[in-house]
Write a protein that holds these residues in place. Structure first.
Motif, PDB file in Angstrom:
ATOM      1  N   UNK A 247      30.349  36.098  60.438  1.00 41.07           N
ATOM      2  CA  UNK A 247      30.766  37.950  59.721  1.00 41.07           C
ATOM      3  C   UNK A 247      31.132  37.255  58.688  1.00 41.07           C
ATOM      4  N   UNK A 248      31.815  37.166  57.710  1.00 38.44           N
ATOM      5  CA  UNK A 248      33.133  37.792  57.075  1.00 38.44           C
ATOM      6  C   UNK A 248      32.842  38.572  56.347  1.00 38.44           C
ATOM      7  N   UNK A 249      34.532  39.180  55.704  1.00 43.31           N
ATOM      8  CA  UNK A 249      34.351  40.712  55.244  1.00 43.31           C
ATOM      9  C   UNK A 249      34.919  40.198  54.052  1.00 43.31           C
ATOM     10  N   UNK A 250      34.360  40.407  53.063  1.00 45.72           N
ATOM     11  CA  UNK A 250      34.562  39.860  51.495  1.00 45.72           C
ATOM     12  C   UNK A 250      35.578  41.231  50.611  1.00 45.72           C
ATOM     13  N   UNK A 251      36.133  42.113  50.852  1.00 46.10           N
ATOM     14  CA  UNK A 251      36.221  43.183  50.852  1.00 46.10           C
ATOM     15  C   UNK A 251      37.576  42.353  49.575  1.00 46.10           C
ATOM     16  N   UNK A 252      38.247  41.815  49.455  1.00 43.13           N
ATOM     17  CA  UNK A 252      39.310  41.088  48.776  1.00 43.13           C
ATOM     18  C   UNK A 252      38.898  41.226  47.253  1.00 43.13           C
ATOM     19  N   UNK A 268      34.690  27.719  33.597  1.00 45.65           N
ATOM     20  CA  UNK A 268      35.574  26.682  34.720  1.00 45.65           C
ATOM     21  C   UNK A 268      36.923  28.204  34.264  1.00 45.65           C
ATOM     22  N   UNK A 269      36.566  28.212  32.762  1.00 48.15           N
ATOM     23  CA  UNK A 269      37.762  29.359  32.208  1.00 48.15           C
ATOM     24  C   UNK A 269      37.597  30.787  32.696  1.00 48.15           C
ATOM     25  N   UNK A 270      36.156  31.223  32.584  1.00 46.79           N
ATOM     26  CA  UNK A 270      36.494  32.616  33.661  1.00 46.79           C
ATOM     27  C   UNK A 270      36.614  32.574  35.135  1.00 46.79           C
ATOM     28  N   UNK A 271      36.298  31.222  35.618  1.00 45.95           N
ATOM     29  CA  UNK A 271      36.705  31.404  37.084  1.00 45.95           C
ATOM     30  C   UNK A 271      37.699  31.081  37.278  1.00 45.95           C
ATOM     31  N   UNK A 272      39.481  30.243  36.232  1.00 49.00           N
ATOM     32  CA  UNK A 272      40.275  30.727  36.908  1.00 49.00           C
ATOM     33  C   UNK A 272      41.029  31.839  36.243  1.00 49.00           C
ATOM     34  N   UNK A 273      40.547  32.995  35.417  1.00 48.86           N
ATOM     35  CA  UNK A 273      40.854  34.026  35.216  1.00 48.86           C
ATOM     36  C   UNK A 273      40.594  34.839  36.795  1.00 48.86           C
ATOM     37  N   UNK A 274      39.176  34.747  37.565  1.00 46.06           N
ATOM     38  CA  UNK A 274      38.696  35.122  38.668  1.00 46.06           C
ATOM     39  C   UNK A 274      39.576  35.290  39.691  1.00 46.06           C
ATOM     40  N   UNK A 275      40.296  33.797  40.168  1.00 42.15           N
ATOM     41  CA  UNK A 275      40.796  33.582  40.846  1.00 42.15           C
ATOM     42  C   UNK A 275      42.233  33.383  40.856  1.00 42.15           C
ATOM     43  N   UNK A 276      42.844  33.673  38.876  1.00 42.30           N
ATOM     44  CA  UNK A 276      44.179  34.447  39.162  1.00 42.30           C
ATOM     45  C   UNK A 276      44.713  35.713  39.704  1.00 42.30           C
ATOM     46  N   UNK A 277      43.300  36.369  39.526  1.00 39.41           N
ATOM     47  CA  UNK A 277      43.503  38.164  39.298  1.00 39.41           C
ATOM     48  C   UNK A 277      43.438  38.363  41.377  1.00 39.41           C
ATOM     49  N   UNK A 278      42.398  37.487  42.059  1.00 39.91           N
ATOM     50  CA  UNK A 278      42.691  37.587  43.451  1.00 39.91           C
ATOM     51  C   UNK A 278      43.851  37.125  44.287  1.00 39.91           C
ATOM     52  N   UNK A 279      44.439  35.925  43.280  1.00 46.33           N
ATOM     53  CA  UNK A 279      45.387  36.198  44.379  1.00 46.33           C
ATOM     54  C   UNK A 279      46.669  37.124  44.077  1.00 46.33           C
ATOM     55  N   UNK A 280      46.862  37.245  42.358  1.00 46.85           N
ATOM     56  CA  UNK A 280      47.724  38.761  42.067  1.00 46.85           C
ATOM     57  C   UNK A 280      47.351  39.834  42.991  1.00 46.85           C
ATOM     58  N   UNK A 281      46.102  40.108  43.377  1.00 51.47           N
ATOM     59  CA  UNK A 281      45.951  41.124  44.730  1.00 51.47           C
ATOM     60  C   UNK A 281      46.716  40.650  45.924  1.00 51.47           C
ATOM     61  N   UNK A 287      52.023  30.257  45.370  1.00 53.95           N
ATOM     62  CA  UNK A 287      52.396  30.328  46.993  1.00 53.95           C
ATOM     63  C   UNK A 287      50.752  29.395  47.437  1.00 53.95           C
ATOM     64  N   UNK A 288      50.605  27.684  47.832  1.00 55.97           N
ATOM     65  CA  UNK A 288      49.379  27.460  49.316  1.00 55.97           C
ATOM     66  C   UNK A 288      49.017  28.284  49.697  1.00 55.97           C
ATOM     67  N   UNK A 289      47.353  28.496  50.469  1.00 57.86           N
ATOM     68  CA  UNK A 289      47.079  29.679  50.587  1.00 57.86           C
ATOM     69  C   UNK A 289      46.152  28.776  52.129  1.00 57.86           C
ATOM     70  N   UNK A 378      38.687  26.035  43.299  1.00 57.63           N
ATOM     71  CA  UNK A 378      39.552  25.095  42.398  1.00 57.63           C
ATOM     72  C   UNK A 378      40.522  25.859  42.734  1.00 57.63           C
ATOM     73  N   UNK A 379      40.558  27.373  41.297  1.00 59.99           N
ATOM     74  CA  UNK A 379      41.808  27.641  41.208  1.00 59.99           C
ATOM     75  C   UNK A 379      42.507  28.524  42.023  1.00 59.99           C
ATOM     76  N   UNK A 380      41.808  29.148  43.105  1.00 55.24           N
ATOM     77  CA  UNK A 380      42.297  29.459  43.913  1.00 55.24           C
ATOM     78  C   UNK A 380      43.033  28.822  45.141  1.00 55.24           C
ATOM     79  N   UNK A 381      41.977  27.838  45.471  1.00 53.35           N
ATOM     80  CA  UNK A 381      43.047  27.207  46.601  1.00 53.35           C
ATOM     81  C   UNK A 381      44.211  26.695  45.269  1.00 53.35           C
ATOM     82  N   UNK A 382      44.555  25.885  45.081  1.00 53.24           N
ATOM     83  CA  UNK A 382      45.251  24.835  43.810  1.00 53.24           C
ATOM     84  C   UNK A 382      45.760  25.531  42.422  1.00 53.24           C
ATOM     85  N   UNK A 383      45.795  26.800  41.975  1.00 48.27           N
ATOM     86  CA  UNK A 383      46.255  27.496  40.500  1.00 48.27           C
ATOM     87  C   UNK A 383      47.211  26.204  39.808  1.00 48.27           C
TER      88      UNK A 383
END
Length: 437
Positions: A247-252, A268-281, A287-289, A378-383
């Protein structure tokens, strides 16, 4: 103001010299500035933006396959089945004529146009130029088919072939406006069946599961595992996910949404923007995750993730099921650490894409939902902005790509795909080109 449409099936009938030429039309297909019907006439030394064929024959092919064209995705870009090609590849229209070497298939809310698999078609001194991948919003595709059918019927409706077309188009129109019928046809097509060819008990079994996985879950399961086994596969996956101890917490991802201002962007463009939002949060920036940090944002430790059994390894897709609060039960497919990180990142991406949907799956399907997941991971792990610090963008070397993959703890294919999206590298094959479409 111009009424020029993004997707257009243009049809004109030049004056005919004899009765046999009366049905021959000049037909053009355009997506924005992308002409899919550009023909090189080597004898005349000119190019033209249309081909000559029977518009009635083409209209009959479109209406016969309309539901599959709109709602069935591409399963294998390298070797599409004969049945799939008959319903999606325009070279299968027949009549021994020069038809555009283009495949048409659904990807969710969009319809994709792509080059046919195999050599270019040519007849004598004429040959189609290369078809470039493109897409159109599904409702615009349907609307243009409506206009095309009406135009052909107005021109040839009093002929025997026209009478058949009138009957088929009338049936298609009636089914489209009936929500229950349309839903049945959509599911039938997503499973890879022609009209009325799907086993009734298969569709009924899937519909019964809708209360547990939602309509979007049913459609994605059908696209990810089409055919007669689709319902039993979904039942097995659902049971495995419900019983999963992981069980994993997706609150992030709470508050992270698809940017509405990018409605015309590729997944892929929508995904890149969403991943950047998560990394900013998360305050990650470039930084590598790391494994421990990735596990921490999911509210577990990495050892728990590492030791989790791949209970979906024998299934065609992994899955997640929302439980209490932000917790998700997760059924994993992968075992290798890099692959498992990517798989989990895709599940986060799926939760963003699907919003409040309780059930989601991770598969190899070519739908927009799966494309978004892959690009998000892809963008979350390697922006890309971080990757630019590790690679010479003017001439990336294999050594640099391998080093970047090690640094960000991803497969080298993740790096090369990202560089291809950004135009730094060329796509290696059609499958990669269609992933970015």
């Amino acid at each position: 103001m111009s009424d020029r449409r993004f997707f257009e099936l243009s049809t004109t009938w030049p004056p005919s010299r004899n009765k046999s030429d009366e049905e021959t039309a000049e037909i053009g297909i355009r997506l924005g500035y992308n002409i899919l019907t550009r023909v090189a006439d080597f004898e005349l030394g000119t190019n033209r933006d249309f081909f000559r064929a029977s518009a009635t024959t083409l209209a009959l092919w479109f209406v016969e396959n309309a539901w599959r064209l709109r709602y069935e995705t591409l399963h294998d870009p390298r070797y599409p089945s004969v049945d799939w090609r008959l319903s999606h590849d325009m070279t299968s229209v027949g009549a021994g004529l020069l038809w555009p070497p283009a495949m048409i298939y659904g990807s969710g809310e969009r319809v994709i146009f792509a080059p046919s698999v195999g050599p270019r078609t040519n007849v004598g001194a004429q040959q189609f130029l290369e078809v470039l991948p493109g897409s159109v919003i599904g409702r615009d595709f349907d609307d243009e088919l409506e206009r095309f059918f009406s135009k052909v019927i107005d021109h040839h409706g009093n002929r025997a072939s026209g009478e058949e077309l009138i009957a088929r188009v009338a049936r298609w129109r009636d089914e489209r406006v009936d929500p229950d019928f349309a839903g049945w046809r959509r599911l039938e097509a997503a499973l890879g069946y022609n009209i009325d060819a799907a086993p009734e008990n298969l569709l009924e079994h899937l519909i019964k599961l809708e209360s547990l996985v939602g309509e979007s879950g049913i459609e994605e399961a059908a696209a990810s595992s089409p055919g007669a086994q689709s319902a039993s596969t979904l039942s097995t996956a659902l049971e495995a996910t419900q019983n999963s101890p992981l069980q994993l917490d997706f609150a992030v991802i709470e508050g992270v949404n698809i940017d509405a201002s990018m409605s015309n962007a590729h997944p892929w463009q929508l995904a890149e923007a969403a991943a950047a939002n998560v990394r900013q949060k998360l305050g990650l920036r470039s930084t590598p995750l790391l494994n421990r940090d990735f596990a921490q944002i999911l509210n577990v430790n990495w050892q728990t993730i590492k030791d989790a059994r791949a209970i979906a390894a024998d299934l065609p897709y992994a899955a997640r099921l929302m439980g209490k609060g932000e917790l998700n039960n997760v059924a994993l497919q992968t075992t290798h650490q890099k692959d498992r990180r990517f798989e989990l990142a895709r599940m986060l991406g799926d939760a963003i894409w699907s919003g409040d949907a309780k059930f989601g799956l991770v598969s190899r399907a070519k739908t927009d939902r799966q494309k978004f997941q892959r690009a998000f991971a892809q963008s979350l792990l390697c922006p890309y902005d971080a990757l630019k610090d590790s690679i010479d963008m003017s001439a990336p070397s294999d050594v640099q790509i391998a080093g970047a993959a090690q640094k960000f703890h991803v497969r080298e294919s993740v790096i090369t795909s990202l560089l291809a999206y950004k135009g730094v590298l060329q796509f290696e094959n059609l499958e990669q080109r269609l992933e970015a479409a």
